[in-house]
Design a protein around this motif. Structure first.
Motif, PDB file in Angstrom:
ATOM      1  N   LEU A 273      17.756  33.345  45.997  1.00  0.00           N
ATOM      2  CA  LEU A 273      16.680  34.125  45.391  1.00  0.00           C
ATOM      3  C   LEU A 273      15.354  33.780  46.059  1.00  0.00           C
ATOM      4  CD1 LEU A 273      17.596  33.829  41.603  1.00  0.00           C
ATOM      5  CD2 LEU A 273      18.040  35.749  43.133  1.00  0.00           C
ATOM      6  N   GLN A 274      14.566  34.804  46.316  1.00  0.00           N
ATOM      7  CA  GLN A 274      13.261  34.608  46.953  1.00  0.00           C
ATOM      8  C   GLN A 274      12.184  34.358  45.890  1.00  0.00           C
ATOM      9  OE1 GLN A 274      13.149  34.443  50.311  1.00  0.00           O
ATOM     10  NE2 GLN A 274      15.358  34.823  50.230  1.00  0.00           N
ATOM     11  N   GLY A 275      11.200  33.535  46.241  1.00  0.00           N
ATOM     12  CA  GLY A 275      10.075  33.311  45.334  1.00  0.00           C
ATOM     13  C   GLY A 275      10.415  32.380  44.188  1.00  0.00           C
ATOM     14  N   ASP A 276       9.414  32.184  43.328  1.00  0.00           N
ATOM     15  CA  ASP A 276       9.561  31.302  42.176  1.00  0.00           C
ATOM     16  C   ASP A 276       9.725  32.123  40.899  1.00  0.00           C
ATOM     17  OD1 ASP A 276       9.168  29.005  43.756  1.00  0.00           O
ATOM     18  OD2 ASP A 276       6.990  29.275  43.657  1.00  0.00           O
ATOM     19  N   VAL A 277      10.181  31.433  39.847  1.00  0.00           N
ATOM     20  CA  VAL A 277      10.287  32.084  38.532  1.00  0.00           C
ATOM     21  C   VAL A 277       8.880  32.424  38.046  1.00  0.00           C
ATOM     22  CG1 VAL A 277      11.099  31.856  36.167  1.00  0.00           C
ATOM     23  CG2 VAL A 277      12.350  30.753  38.024  1.00  0.00           C
ATOM     24  N   PRO A 278       8.613  33.671  37.661  1.00  0.00           N
ATOM     25  CA  PRO A 278       7.280  34.029  37.170  1.00  0.00           C
ATOM     26  C   PRO A 278       6.922  33.262  35.902  1.00  0.00           C
ATOM     27  CG  PRO A 278       8.584  35.994  37.670  1.00  0.00           C
ATOM     28  CD  PRO A 278       9.520  34.830  37.721  1.00  0.00           C
ATOM     29  N   SER A 279       5.637  33.195  35.604  1.00  0.00           N
ATOM     30  CA  SER A 279       5.190  32.507  34.403  1.00  0.00           C
ATOM     31  C   SER A 279       5.495  33.334  33.162  1.00  0.00           C
ATOM     32  CB  SER A 279       3.683  32.247  34.480  1.00  0.00           C
ATOM     33  OG  SER A 279       3.193  31.807  33.232  1.00  0.00           O
ATOM     34  N   PRO A 280       6.065  32.721  32.109  1.00  0.00           N
ATOM     35  CA  PRO A 280       6.284  33.460  30.860  1.00  0.00           C
ATOM     36  C   PRO A 280       4.987  33.840  30.156  1.00  0.00           C
ATOM     37  CG  PRO A 280       6.828  31.144  30.591  1.00  0.00           C
ATOM     38  CD  PRO A 280       6.573  31.353  32.047  1.00  0.00           C
ATOM     39  N   ALA A 281       3.867  33.281  30.617  1.00  0.00           N
ATOM     40  CA  ALA A 281       2.567  33.666  30.066  1.00  0.00           C
ATOM     41  C   ALA A 281       2.081  34.979  30.673  1.00  0.00           C
ATOM     42  CB  ALA A 281       1.539  32.566  30.316  1.00  0.00           C
ATOM     43  N   ASN A 282       2.623  35.323  31.833  1.00  0.00           N
ATOM     44  CA  ASN A 282       2.233  36.570  32.502  1.00  0.00           C
ATOM     45  C   ASN A 282       3.445  37.153  33.224  1.00  0.00           C
ATOM     46  OD1 ASN A 282       0.632  38.659  33.509  1.00  0.00           O
ATOM     47  ND2 ASN A 282       0.020  37.485  35.314  1.00  0.00           N
ATOM     48  N   PRO A 283       4.443  37.614  32.455  1.00  0.00           N
ATOM     49  CA  PRO A 283       5.668  38.118  33.077  1.00  0.00           C
ATOM     50  C   PRO A 283       5.425  39.428  33.821  1.00  0.00           C
ATOM     51  CG  PRO A 283       5.690  38.527  30.714  1.00  0.00           C
ATOM     52  CD  PRO A 283       4.484  37.691  30.984  1.00  0.00           C
ATOM     53  N   PRO A 284       6.234  39.709  34.847  1.00  0.00           N
ATOM     54  CA  PRO A 284       6.084  40.963  35.594  1.00  0.00           C
ATOM     55  C   PRO A 284       6.342  42.175  34.706  1.00  0.00           C
ATOM     56  CG  PRO A 284       7.485  39.405  36.765  1.00  0.00           C
ATOM     57  CD  PRO A 284       7.277  38.846  35.401  1.00  0.00           C
ATOM     58  N   SER A 285       5.777  43.299  35.069  1.00  0.00           N
ATOM     59  CA  SER A 285       6.024  44.550  34.339  1.00  0.00           C
ATOM     60  C   SER A 285       7.443  45.035  34.617  1.00  0.00           C
ATOM     61  CB  SER A 285       5.024  45.616  34.782  1.00  0.00           C
ATOM     62  OG  SER A 285       5.159  45.857  36.175  1.00  0.00           O
ATOM     63  N   GLY A 286       7.919  45.946  33.776  1.00  0.00           N
ATOM     64  CA  GLY A 286       9.262  46.473  33.972  1.00  0.00           C
ATOM     65  C   GLY A 286      10.310  45.402  33.782  1.00  0.00           C
ATOM     66  N   CYS A 287      11.276  45.363  34.676  1.00  0.00           N
ATOM     67  CA  CYS A 287      12.293  44.313  34.656  1.00  0.00           C
ATOM     68  C   CYS A 287      11.667  43.030  35.185  1.00  0.00           C
ATOM     69  CB  CYS A 287      13.491  44.722  35.522  1.00  0.00           C
ATOM     70  SG  CYS A 287      14.727  43.414  35.674  1.00  0.00           S
ATOM     71  N   THR A 288      11.708  41.969  34.412  1.00  0.00           N
ATOM     72  CA  THR A 288      11.043  40.727  34.805  1.00  0.00           C
ATOM     73  C   THR A 288      11.683  40.084  36.034  1.00  0.00           C
ATOM     74  OG1 THR A 288      12.404  39.552  33.176  1.00  0.00           O
ATOM     75  CG2 THR A 288      10.178  40.195  32.500  1.00  0.00           C
ATOM     76  N   PHE A 289      12.892  40.499  36.389  1.00  0.00           N
ATOM     77  CA  PHE A 289      13.586  39.924  37.540  1.00  0.00           C
ATOM     78  C   PHE A 289      13.276  40.669  38.839  1.00  0.00           C
ATOM     79  CE2 PHE A 289      17.618  39.395  40.066  1.00  0.00           C
ATOM     80  CZ  PHE A 289      17.440  38.044  40.354  1.00  0.00           C
ATOM     81  N   HIS A 290      12.577  41.814  38.752  1.00  0.00           N
ATOM     82  CA  HIS A 290      12.453  42.675  39.931  1.00  0.00           C
ATOM     83  C   HIS A 290      11.752  42.025  41.136  1.00  0.00           C
ATOM     84  CE1 HIS A 290       8.254  43.972  38.701  1.00  0.00           C
ATOM     85  NE2 HIS A 290       8.134  44.045  40.020  1.00  0.00           N
ATOM     86  N   PRO A 291      10.780  41.096  40.967  1.00  0.00           N
ATOM     87  CA  PRO A 291      10.165  40.511  42.170  1.00  0.00           C
ATOM     88  C   PRO A 291      11.141  39.679  43.010  1.00  0.00           C
ATOM     89  CG  PRO A 291       8.763  40.175  40.245  1.00  0.00           C
ATOM     90  CD  PRO A 291      10.092  40.628  39.736  1.00  0.00           C
ATOM     91  N   ARG A 292      12.253  39.244  42.419  1.00  0.00           N
ATOM     92  CA  ARG A 292      13.210  38.391  43.143  1.00  0.00           C
ATOM     93  C   ARG A 292      14.538  39.088  43.402  1.00  0.00           C
ATOM     94  NH1 ARG A 292      13.796  33.065  39.780  1.00  0.00           N
ATOM     95  NH2 ARG A 292      14.271  32.137  41.806  1.00  0.00           N
TER      96      ARG A 292
END
Length: 321
Positions: A273-292
């Motif tokens: 998996l690329q990148g780090d786990v996003p912060s639960p204080a500021n999760p990504p929009s849509g599917c939270t897994f999409h950046p990775r």
């Protein structure tokens, strides 16, 4: 037909982020962000995921050790969130927990006998010599001896301490035990002993487990069904054989690709998996897994996928919408 023991509906647990002199709330850590699942009587439901995904918070919130922000926790049809004081205290007998750290979960000031007898005393069960006999019985059930009751927790190894924690959880004849990474702090040889003990106790006392762990091999061994968590949500929930043989969610595939194979001649294709786990204080929009996610689509960036049934299992992914 399986009977549900616990039903979780839209369960959320947010922790406020406060700043400034007046501790104004400026945001929330979304530790658990809308869970829906059922634990059936007599089964072991495994809950896996990376550190910080909300597994332990989920277990503590189900038992009302943490107050949920939103949602319902139905135990035998009764909403635990509606219960207060004495009413909730009565149900505590049915809902117990085995904690992760056997060194921190036992009071060093009490003997082992006093530790195990404490819940019996609180709920006014057994008296005098009957209580002592019950303590001896519980110690023997978990593989210890009656003379251990007079010793203190620091005199035991990590595996023995975890057995004491299990005996304490069994004292009130519970129906549901939340085991929060009960073997992660133990040596591998001791892990197998504790896992086998938990399975024997489940059969003997007709227990139901929510087994929280990050070791996928241990979860496969003990669980009937497995739920995979990512950033506060369950992304896949299925029978253990279905999940391990043919994972559907990209995150599940990546997790399982990292499980070592005990055969040097077999080479597995590792999904990194690329990148780090996003912060639960500021999760990504849509599917939270999409950046990775290597299979990310445009819809994944804007719309949160529904947790829906697909071919007898549940998955939250736009690939199956």
């Amino acid at each position: 037909m399986k009977q549900p023991l616990v039903e979780i509906k839209n369960l959320k647990k947010y922790f406020p982020i406060r700043k400034g002199m007046f501790k104004k709330t400026v945001g929330h850590v979304k530790a658990v962000d809308g869970l829906d699942f059922t634990i059936f009587k007599g089964e072991t439901l495994g809950l896996v995921g990376e550190s910080g995904c909300g597994k332990s918070t989920t277990g503590r919130t189900i038992l009302q050790l943490l107050s949920p922000t939103e949602g319902e926790v139905l135990y035998e049809g009764k909403n635990l969130l509606d219960m207060k004081g004495a009413e909730m205290r009565k149900l505590r007998k049915d809902l117990q927990m085995v904690f992760q750290d056997p060194y921190a979960s036992l009071d060093p000031r009490l003997t082992v006998g006093e530790l195990i007898a404490e819940p019996l005393q609180i709920h006014q069960l057994y008296q005098g010599k009957e209580r002592d006999r019950r303590v001896d019985e519980l110690l023997q059930v978990v593989g210890l001896h009656s003379y251990h009751a007079k010793r203190y927790a620091h005199e035991f190894s990590g595996g023995q301490r975890q057995r004491i924690g299990i005996a304490r959880a069994l004292a009130l004849n519970p129906k549901l035990i939340v085991a929060d990474e009960p073997v992660s702090a133990l040596d591998v040889s001791i892990q197998s002993q504790v896992i086998n003990l938990l399975q024997d106790l489940q059969e003997q006392f007709e227990l139901t487990y929510l087994f929280i762990a990050h070791d996928l091999s241990v979860v496969k061994h003990i669980s009937d069904r497995v739920g995979v968590m990512y950033l506060g949500r369950i992304v896949e929930l299925a029978d253990k054989n279905d999940l391990y043989d043919s994972p559907m969610h990209p995150y599940t595939k990546a997790l399982l690709s990292a499980v070592p194979v005990p055969n040097p001649l077999i080479k597995k294709e590792r999904i990194v998996l690329q990148g780090d786990v996003p912060s639960p204080a500021n999760p990504p929009s849509g599917c939270t897994f999409h950046p990775r996610c290597s299979e990310c689509m445009d819809i994944c960036r804007t719309e949160k996928p529904a947790f829906q049934e697909v071919n007898g299992r549940y998955v939250a992914c736009h690939l199956y919408s």
